[in-house]
Design an enzyme around this catalytic site. Structure first.
Site, PDB file in Angstrom:
ATOM      1  N   ASP A 477       0.824  -1.206   0.000  1.00  0.00           N
ATOM      2  CA  ASP A 477       0.000   0.000   0.000  1.00  0.00           C
ATOM      3  C   ASP A 477       0.862   1.262   0.000  1.00  0.00           C
ATOM      4  OD1 ASP A 477      -2.342   1.461  -0.003  1.00  0.00           O
ATOM      5  OD2 ASP A 477      -3.187   0.484   1.758  1.00  0.00           O
ATOM      6  N   ASP A 547     -10.528   1.936  -3.375  1.00  0.00           N
ATOM      7  CA  ASP A 547     -11.002   1.739  -2.005  1.00  0.00           C
ATOM      8  C   ASP A 547     -12.523   1.769  -1.931  1.00  0.00           C
ATOM      9  OD1 ASP A 547      -8.564   1.394  -0.828  1.00  0.00           O
ATOM     10  OD2 ASP A 547      -8.383   3.437  -0.069  1.00  0.00           O
TER      11      ASP A 547
END
Length: 727
Positions: A477, A547
């Site tokens: 990430d 997301d």
């Protein structure tokens, strides 16, 4: 050979599968762009209608350079359009004049120094042309590199600068490619958005002046993707000419179209010149990232499938390039930071019972990480949450029959961390300036990957964790844009190199980690799709698409992403309802049908499913295992666009056209309407297909030209999936 050269006419002819690209050396040494488009088999180079734009006389002083279509235009010698490069001499001047010097043609495709790029496995897959230009006054050499693929309508381009002079040179602008078109009668297509709304499709007519997409956030960004295309006016998914430009780069980029006074268009694409410069001392060189240029005469869909096949087969690498991807369960939206070892094992056990193959432990397993305000950089398991350690948890999950994956954010550091307290100079910063690390920066700072010692530390701690536990998957990430971009290790004249040096450091780290652990499936993430670009795909063969896990929003996100990127590169999960990002309630069937268009998984608390939901999930898992070879390795066709109406549809077809999966989605139900038909694409017209579960057999031409009837739905957010198989 795919590349030929006519000494008499000084013409280079580059031929791909169904495409020609033609370059001419002018009498004064300028390198002119003659043509890019459909294959031209036999050319009469004296036919002025073919290369009329090159019919200019260098002795004529009025506007000649301002109309010449060039391969790599300069600033300051009469061309007032946006240049491809800009260089500053030690005396402060910024004028250069490149002329042709030599060329080289050879089979295969070279690797780029320190940069990701498409590749070949055999030299007969492609040919490469290198054209060297020189500026005699300064000793600057510029090498234009073109590779033509035999089986794709693709040309890749990159540029290398070499300082053979006696003084320093400072590069101010370095585009990877420049292409002059003989018209501006095109639409420009771009993929733009934001966090949770990545890669929306925008299409607009070209107008005089500059139109551009770019990023100055340190990475490619959710706001813009390093891609543009020019489309002829009649272009749709099936018809019309398309010229695509996709930059294999993960940092600040610029893709610009300049329409001049004569309504001609110039495309430049490469590293963003904003806040960029690069000093080359005598003998030093600089290489630009690769741009992948795709031509299609059969609409936007054909361009997309060219990118899909090339990126799937000759950009992605490693074990998982050709391997079916596992179905996963990720605990993030199930628990966020609030979990225990027992809770994790309960979710994994539930996943195992439903046929899921991989458990992924997301953020919160290390340091004192109970929120996003601490511990990045302290990559040691939290014994309060995992009292028996990470190794034991991995073993317990493996014993349930699941592979184990883990989350890292290795490029970041929290101000509240042992690493930061020990090495406060290791982050990007400018002396005496405040270091932005508030809520909008997720309470964290960016490690300075332009520094070798920082890169070495990332490689060390990640390697230590991955070698000490049986970890099969890594979610990598990166959750904030870069601010105060500066490095304590660089001198003042090199500070504007920091952002690009960061990217080079990132690529070195990713290359070393993925090489050390070739059996690990790496998935990139940057607050979702914020760094979904070809540069990252070279190292990590899939990316978390967004997301936003809401199924209706994902229709647009995944549809837009498919313009360039293959389904196998898209992470797509079924999440809980009401959706955690926008609160929408969507049934499990539609959430599953949307997610099954990518690499399928779940991101919810499986232990809280009802018995009815468990039956649905188990069935979805079984179905995806049967169809994932079609989704992940098949040809993808877009049928109905969520950007143009209330419905979305797409189809994946195996390369041999024997199997297909069709999906149809309707966002809002409508009263008093007749059933509609959707016309499928990509099938073999002469093949008979069984529509599994429908007791129907139809020919491919019937399904494509008459269509398949969509049953009328009386609820919002409805969906249907059909599976087709050759009889």
């Amino acid at each position: 050979m795919l590349i030929s050269y006519s000494e008499e006419e000084k013409i280079f002819h580059l031929k791909a599968a169904d495409m020609s690209y033609i370059i001419q050396i002018c009498d004064d040494g300028k390198i002119a762009h003659a043509y890019w488009g459909r294959t031209i088999k036999n050319i009469n180079f004296r036919n002025k209608s073919i290369i009329s734009t090159l019919n200019y006389d260098p002795k004529v002083t009025s506007f000649n350079m301002d109309v010449l279509p060039q391969e790599y235009p300069a600033y300051g010698t009469g061309d007032f359009r946006s240049p491809a490069y800009h260089v500053q001499l030690e005396n402060g001047s910024t004028i250069s004049n490149l002329v042709y010097n030599s060329y080289k043609i050879y089979g295969g495709k070279p690797k780029l120094e320190g940069l990701p790029a498409t590749y070949v496995e055999n030299d007969d897959e492609a040919d490469t042309l290198e054209i060297t230009m020189i500026d005699k006054l300064t000793g600057l050499n510029v090498v234009l590199t073109y590779t033509v693929f035999k089986n794709y309508n693709v040309i890749t381009r990159s540029t290398k600068f070499i300082n053979y002079g006696r003084e320093k040179l400072k590069l101010l602008k370095v585009m990877s490619a420049s292409v002059d078109f003989d018209s501006s009668n095109y639409d420009m297509l771009q993929l733009s958005g934001s966090w949770a709304r990545e890669k929306s499709i925008y299409r607009h007519a070209l107008v005089p002046g500059i139109q551009a997409v770019d990023s100055a956030r340190g990475f490619s960004s959710a706001q813009q993707n390093p891609f543009i295309a020019l489309l002829s006016k009649n272009t749709d998914e099936i018809n019309g000419e398309v010229f695509g430009f996709s930059l294999v780069y993960s940092g600040n980029f610029l893709a610009e179209v300049y329409v001049d006074q004569f309504l001609k268009a110039r495309v430049n694409i490469g590293i963003n010149p904003f806040d960029f410069s690069w000093v080359m001392t005598p003998g030093e060189s600089f290489r630009t990232p690769e741009v992948v240029m795709v031509y299609s005469k059969n609409g936007l869909g054909d361009m997309s499938r060219t990118y899909h096949k090339l990126y799937r087969n000759r950009l992605c690498r490693g074990l998982y390039r050709d391997k079916e991807r596992p179905i996963l369960i990720n605990n993030w939206e199930a628990t966020y930071f609030n979990f225990t070892e027992e809770k994790i094992k309960d979710i994994a056990k539930a996943g195992s019972e439903l046929g899921i193959e991989l458990f992924v432990l997301d953020d919160g397993w290390f340091g004192k990480r109970n929120s996003d305000n601490c511990s990045l950089g302290d990559w040691v398991e939290d014994r309060n949450k995992l009292p028996n350690g990470l190794h034991k948890l991995v073993k317990d999950v493996n014993d349930m029959g699941l592979a184990f994956g883990i989350w890292f954010e290795p490029e970041m550091v929290s101000p509240d961390s042992d690493l930061y307290r020990k090495h406060q100079d290791w982050c990007l910063h400018v002396s005496d300036r405040e270091r932005s690390s508030g809520k909008h920066q997720r309470n964290q700072l960016v490690l300075d990957l332009s520094r070798k010692d920082v890169c070495d530390e990332i490689v060390r701690f990640m390697s230590e964790i991955l070698k000490n536990a049986n970890i099969s998957y890594v979610k990598w990430d990166m959750n904030r844009p870069y601010t105060e971009i500066g490095s304590e290790k660089l001198s003042s004249e090199h500070q504007r190199e920091t952002a690009h040096r960061y990217v080079l450091g990132l690529y070195r780290v990713m290359d070393e980690i993925t090489s050390r652990f070739p059996n690990v499936l790496f998935e990139s993430c940057a607050s979702g799709g914020g760094r979904f670009d070809p540069g990252i795909l070279y190292y990590m063969s899939q990316t978390w698409t967004s997301d936003c896990t809401d199924a209706v929003e994902r229709l647009k996100i995944q549809y837009g992403t498919s313009v360039v990127y293959p389904n196998i590169s898209m992470g797509a999960h079924v999440s809980a309802c009401p959706n955690h990002q926008i609160g929408r309630i969507t049934d499990m069937e539609t959430r599953g049908n949307v997610a099954m268009a990518g690499n399928f998984g779940y991101e919810l608390d499986l232990t809280k499913l009802t018995e009815e939901e468990k039956i649905i999930v188990k069935k979805q898992v079984e179905i995806y295992k049967e169809i994932r070879h079609i989704i992940q390795f098949g040809d993808f066709y877009r049928i109905l666009s969520p950007f143009e109406g209330n419905e979305t549809s797409w189809i994946s077809v195996t390369e041999d056209k024997k199997e297909a999966v069709v999906s149809y989605f309707k966002v809002l139900a409508e009263p008093n309407i007749l059933p509609i038909r959707i016309k499928l694409q990509g099938l073999d017209p002469s093949t008979m297909y069984e529509i599994i579960g429908e007791d129907m057999i139809c020919s491919g031409d019937e399904l494509m030209y008459i269509g398949i009837e969509v049953p009328r739905e009386t609820k919002d957010f409805s969906s249907i999936m059909w599976r087709l198989k050759e009889v």
